[in-house]
Motif scaffolding. Sequence first.
Motif, mmCIF file in Angstrom:
data_model
loop_
_atom_site.group_PDB
_atom_site.id
_atom_site.type_symbol
_atom_site.label_atom_id
_atom_site.label_comp_id
_atom_site.label_asym_id
_atom_site.label_seq_id
_atom_site.Cartn_x
_atom_site.Cartn_y
_atom_site.Cartn_z
ATOM 1 N N TRP A 166 31.638 -0.293 -5.764
ATOM 2 C CA TRP A 166 30.763 -1.029 -4.850
ATOM 3 C C TRP A 166 29.728 -1.837 -5.634
ATOM 4 C CZ3 TRP A 166 29.655 3.419 -0.793
ATOM 5 C CH2 TRP A 166 30.862 3.708 -0.135
ATOM 6 N N HIS A 167 29.212 -1.263 -6.703
ATOM 7 C CA HIS A 167 28.253 -1.969 -7.565
ATOM 8 C C HIS A 167 28.897 -3.238 -8.122
ATOM 9 C CE1 HIS A 167 25.623 -2.817 -10.972
ATOM 10 N NE2 HIS A 167 24.754 -1.941 -10.497
ATOM 11 N N ARG A 168 30.145 -3.141 -8.516
ATOM 12 C CA ARG A 168 30.865 -4.298 -9.064
ATOM 13 C C ARG A 168 31.082 -5.381 -8.014
ATOM 14 N NH1 ARG A 168 35.931 -6.374 -9.255
ATOM 15 N NH2 ARG A 168 36.879 -4.749 -7.974
ATOM 16 N N LEU A 169 31.352 -4.985 -6.800
ATOM 17 C CA LEU A 169 31.739 -5.926 -5.760
ATOM 18 C C LEU A 169 30.557 -6.609 -5.080
ATOM 19 C CD1 LEU A 169 34.587 -3.831 -4.103
ATOM 20 C CD2 LEU A 169 34.867 -5.871 -5.506
ATOM 21 N N LEU A 170 29.379 -6.015 -5.159
ATOM 22 C CA LEU A 170 28.211 -6.579 -4.493
ATOM 23 C C LEU A 170 27.527 -7.650 -5.339
ATOM 24 C CD1 LEU A 170 26.529 -3.425 -2.923
ATOM 25 C CD2 LEU A 170 27.302 -5.437 -1.664
ATOM 26 N N VAL A 171 26.976 -8.652 -4.665
ATOM 27 C CA VAL A 171 26.133 -9.625 -5.345
ATOM 28 C C VAL A 171 24.822 -8.939 -5.719
ATOM 29 C CG1 VAL A 171 27.160 -11.528 -4.046
ATOM 30 C CG2 VAL A 171 25.065 -10.438 -3.199
ATOM 31 N N PRO A 172 24.073 -9.474 -6.687
ATOM 32 C CA PRO A 172 22.757 -8.900 -7.000
ATOM 33 C C PRO A 172 21.877 -8.840 -5.753
ATOM 34 C CG PRO A 172 23.405 -10.464 -8.696
ATOM 35 C CD PRO A 172 24.430 -10.578 -7.598
ATOM 36 N N GLY A 173 21.286 -7.703 -5.512
ATOM 37 C CA GLY A 173 20.469 -7.526 -4.323
ATOM 38 C C GLY A 173 21.261 -7.247 -3.064
ATOM 39 N N GLY A 174 22.592 -7.074 -3.204
ATOM 40 C CA GLY A 174 23.433 -6.802 -2.042
ATOM 41 C C GLY A 174 23.096 -5.473 -1.388
ATOM 42 N N ARG A 175 23.535 -5.317 -0.154
ATOM 43 C CA ARG A 175 23.174 -4.150 0.647
ATOM 44 C C ARG A 175 24.348 -3.183 0.776
ATOM 45 N NH1 ARG A 175 20.745 -8.054 5.418
ATOM 46 N NH2 ARG A 175 19.292 -9.166 4.046
ATOM 47 N N LEU A 176 24.026 -1.918 0.795
ATOM 48 C CA LEU A 176 24.990 -0.863 1.079
ATOM 49 C C LEU A 176 24.558 -0.169 2.363
ATOM 50 C CD1 LEU A 176 27.284 1.137 0.521
ATOM 51 C CD2 LEU A 176 25.725 2.379 -1.003
ATOM 52 N N LEU A 177 25.451 -0.155 3.349
ATOM 53 C CA LEU A 177 25.170 0.468 4.638
ATOM 54 C C LEU A 177 26.075 1.665 4.819
ATOM 55 C CD1 LEU A 177 24.963 -2.788 6.794
ATOM 56 C CD2 LEU A 177 23.112 -1.552 5.679
ATOM 57 N N LEU A 178 25.475 2.838 4.982
ATOM 58 C CA LEU A 178 26.227 4.089 5.112
ATOM 59 C C LEU A 178 25.894 4.780 6.428
ATOM 60 C CD1 LEU A 178 25.965 5.812 1.598
ATOM 61 C CD2 LEU A 178 27.950 4.663 2.582
ATOM 62 N N HIS A 179 26.946 5.243 7.110
ATOM 63 C CA HIS A 179 26.829 6.121 8.280
ATOM 64 C C HIS A 179 27.749 7.284 7.943
ATOM 65 C CE1 HIS A 179 27.954 6.853 12.754
ATOM 66 N NE2 HIS A 179 26.855 7.522 12.468
ATOM 67 N N GLU A 180 27.175 8.384 7.465
ATOM 68 C CA GLU A 180 27.982 9.364 6.749
ATOM 69 C C GLU A 180 27.739 10.792 7.219
ATOM 70 O OE1 GLU A 180 30.828 10.659 4.111
ATOM 71 O OE2 GLU A 180 30.385 8.664 4.879
ATOM 72 N N VAL A 181 28.793 11.579 7.139
ATOM 73 C CA VAL A 181 28.725 13.017 7.390
ATOM 74 C C VAL A 181 28.401 13.709 6.059
ATOM 75 C CG1 VAL A 181 29.925 15.032 8.302
ATOM 76 C CG2 VAL A 181 30.536 12.743 9.125
#
Length: 291
Positions: A166-181
């Motif tokens: 995910w770090h590789r695929l995101l642009v700098p400052g990109g967002r990660l959205l998690l809805h997780e168990v």
Amino acid sequence: MSADPASPTPSLAGHYDAPGHAGGEPLVARLAAAFRAAGCDPGHLSLDEVAGIDQLHLGGRRASRHLAALGHLSSGMRVLDVGCGTGGASRLLAAELGCETLGVDITPAFVTAAEWLSRATGLAERTRFLCADAARTPLPDRRFEAVWCQHALMNMPDTAAVLAEWHRLLVPGGRLLLHEVVAGDNREPLALPVPWASTPAASHLQTRQALEARLAEAGFVPETLEDVTESALAWRQKHSRREGGGEVPAGPTLPGPGLIFGERFAEMGRNLRDNLAAGKVRILAGCWRLA
């Protein structure tokens, strides 16, 4: 998800498409027949009609909309939907927010169903889907403004590899959205099966503390994090009553997750309800930024 996307592990494929894996009709054929039985045209479906089989997570579309609001998603953003299942979040983000979405899942039957449902709902030009391992995608660096993941990390044994991807695929400052168990404070064994696992070996739950630490190590800075367990439990209790015959729907019944998971889905739902109520699992929703 560490299996070869062309041939997912038998336990994973068998769990997420139990009827098809047991020799039954393909998932799309089962769904199309069920829509016809409900009086719908399988070639022309609305997002309301498909909601029961394209939002395979606690809270349904309301939870997805809440997560999108936490991440301030907007029109034109490129979003990678990881563990997309049948593609419901990808379609919701494209239809309601104008995002450019790519859904990734390791289960071939899900990807085929996601493509079919996007065609049937008129969203084929605005959503794309890929069968791939979340830890090793064939996608270019810095391709996305946001990574979206709902109820999928608990099926991925190598969290560090997934977060690095995910770090590789995101642009700098990109967002990660998690809805997780995540694992709760009650460490007694889970009541199984649950929607993500039939055996303890297939469940890779982390504690909230462990997940937050791994995200920090991977370079993700928290912006907002909510424990949404109470609302998730209320939603699951309502649906368990419906699945158990406690609530009789008016008119034909639209297809639901039982067509995907098979006859055991009602048991999975009850077990998830009981695990939530007992504090064995909790539900988080949050947004992180790539440092």
